[in-house]
Design an enzyme around this catalytic site. Sequence first.
Site: not given
Ligand code: AMP
Length: 404
Positions: A203, A359
Site C-alpha cells: 500500500k 516484518g
Molecule cells: P506491506 O505490508 O505494505 O509491506 O506489504 C507487504 C505485502 O505486499 C506482501 O504480503 C506482498 O505479498 C504484497 N505485495 C508486494 N507486491 C505485490 C503486488 N505486485 N501485488 C500484490 N501484492 C503485493
Amino acid sequence: MTRPVLKLKRVQDTNIEKGSTVLVRVDYNVPLKDGKVSDDTRIRETEKTIKYLIDKKARIVLIAHLGRPKGKVDPKYSLEPLRSYVENIMGAKTYFCSDCVGDVAREAKSRLGDGEILLCENLRFHPEEEKNDESFAKQLADGCNYFVQDAFGAIHRAHSSTSAITKYLPSSIGFLLQKELEYLDKIVTSPQRPFVAIIGGAKVSDKIDVLLSLLDSVDVLIIGGAMAYTFLKAQDVNTGKSLVEDDKVEEAKKIILKAFKNNVELLLPADHIVVKEIKEDAKTETTQSMAVPDDYIGVDIGERSIAIFGEKILMAKTIFWNGPMGIFEMPPFSNGTFSIAKKVAEATKNGAISVIGGGDTINALKKSGVKPEEISHCSTGGGASLEFVEGKLLPGLEALSKSN
Ligand code: AMP
C-alpha cells in the site's frame, strides 16, 4: 526537518544494585503455532539486556504483549509457551506469572531470587494497557525498583507499558533499543552518500509520509511491489489489473514532483512479472516495458528492473529497505525480492550500511537465504522504524525523555 533532542538514559548508566527488581518491557510478539515459537528472533534480540541484568544479580520482571486480544483474556494469546524459550536462551531460572498486575503478580515478584526471571502474562489482556492508563502503569511498577525499555516494536504506541510507566520508576533504555536508535539515527541524520532507499509492499497509503520525508535525504528512491503501480498510473502508464490505489494517484504525483525538485532519482520497475490470475501455478510472463498489458496483474519486478535497481544498490553507501518487491510469499513471484535482498547483502559486504525494517521484508530476507548478519541492522519494529524515519516523535521515546 528539525528533530527533537531526546534525553535518554542507557541501562548501563543506571546503578542497578544486586537484588533490585527491574521491570523490562520487551517485544515478544513472536509467531506461535501449537504452543511452539516458529521464530524466536525477538526473544534472542533481548539477550544482551537480560544477561546484563542477570550479571548484575537483579531480579528481572518481563512484560510484553502478544497479538491483539483486545483487552480480554484469550488463551490463544497467552505468553506462557514462551517461558521455556526465555529460560533456555537466557540460561536463567524463569517463572511464568498468570497476570502482569494484581496480587498474583505482586506475590510472584516478591518470590524472585537474584538473577532469576519472571515472565508475566500478556499486557493486552487488560484494556487499560492500550489506553495508557496511569493506575495500570502504577500497578505494573508495583514491587519494582527500575524500568528498562527494550521493546522498539512497541515504542510508537502510547500505552501504559511504553509511556505512563516512566512516571513511576527510574527509566532507561536497553541494549536492543540503543542499537535500533543508533542505526536509525545514522540513516536519518548523517547518511553516507549515495543513500538509496528501497520502498515496496502493498500500500502507498501506509508509506506516503515516509516517502515524502525520505525525499529530503536520499539520492535514489526505488519503488517496487504493488505500490509501484499507483506511481505508474500517476504517469499514465498502463497498469492492467495490478493493484492500484486510485485515491492515492494524486499523492503519487506529488511525490514524483518532489523527487524532481529535490534532484532525487526516482526509479520504478522497468519490467514486470505478470500473470492472469494470482495462484502458485500461474503461467508467468515478463513485460517488455514499464506497462502492464490489459488483463494482466503485476506480481513481481522483472530481470531488467533487478539489474537497474541492483546497480544503484551496489553503488550505495547507505541503504534503507522496507517492503517486498512482489508477492514473495508465492515462489514463482519471489525472485525480485530475493534478488534485491542478495544485492543489499553484497553492498553491505562492500562497506555500505544497510537497515531493513518491516516484518514482511525481514521474512523475505530470511527466505532468500541471506542471513540477518549479512545486513548491518534488521529492525525489530516495522511500524516504529518507518515512523522514526518519517521524523515523528515516538511516544515511548518522548515519555522516556521527559522522565529524565
Ligand atoms: P506491506 O505490508 O505494505 O509491506 O506489504 C507487504 C505485502 O505486499 C506482501 O504480503 C506482498 O505479498 C504484497 N505485495 C508486494 N507486491 C505485490 C503486488 N505486485 N501485488 C500484490 N501484492 C503485493
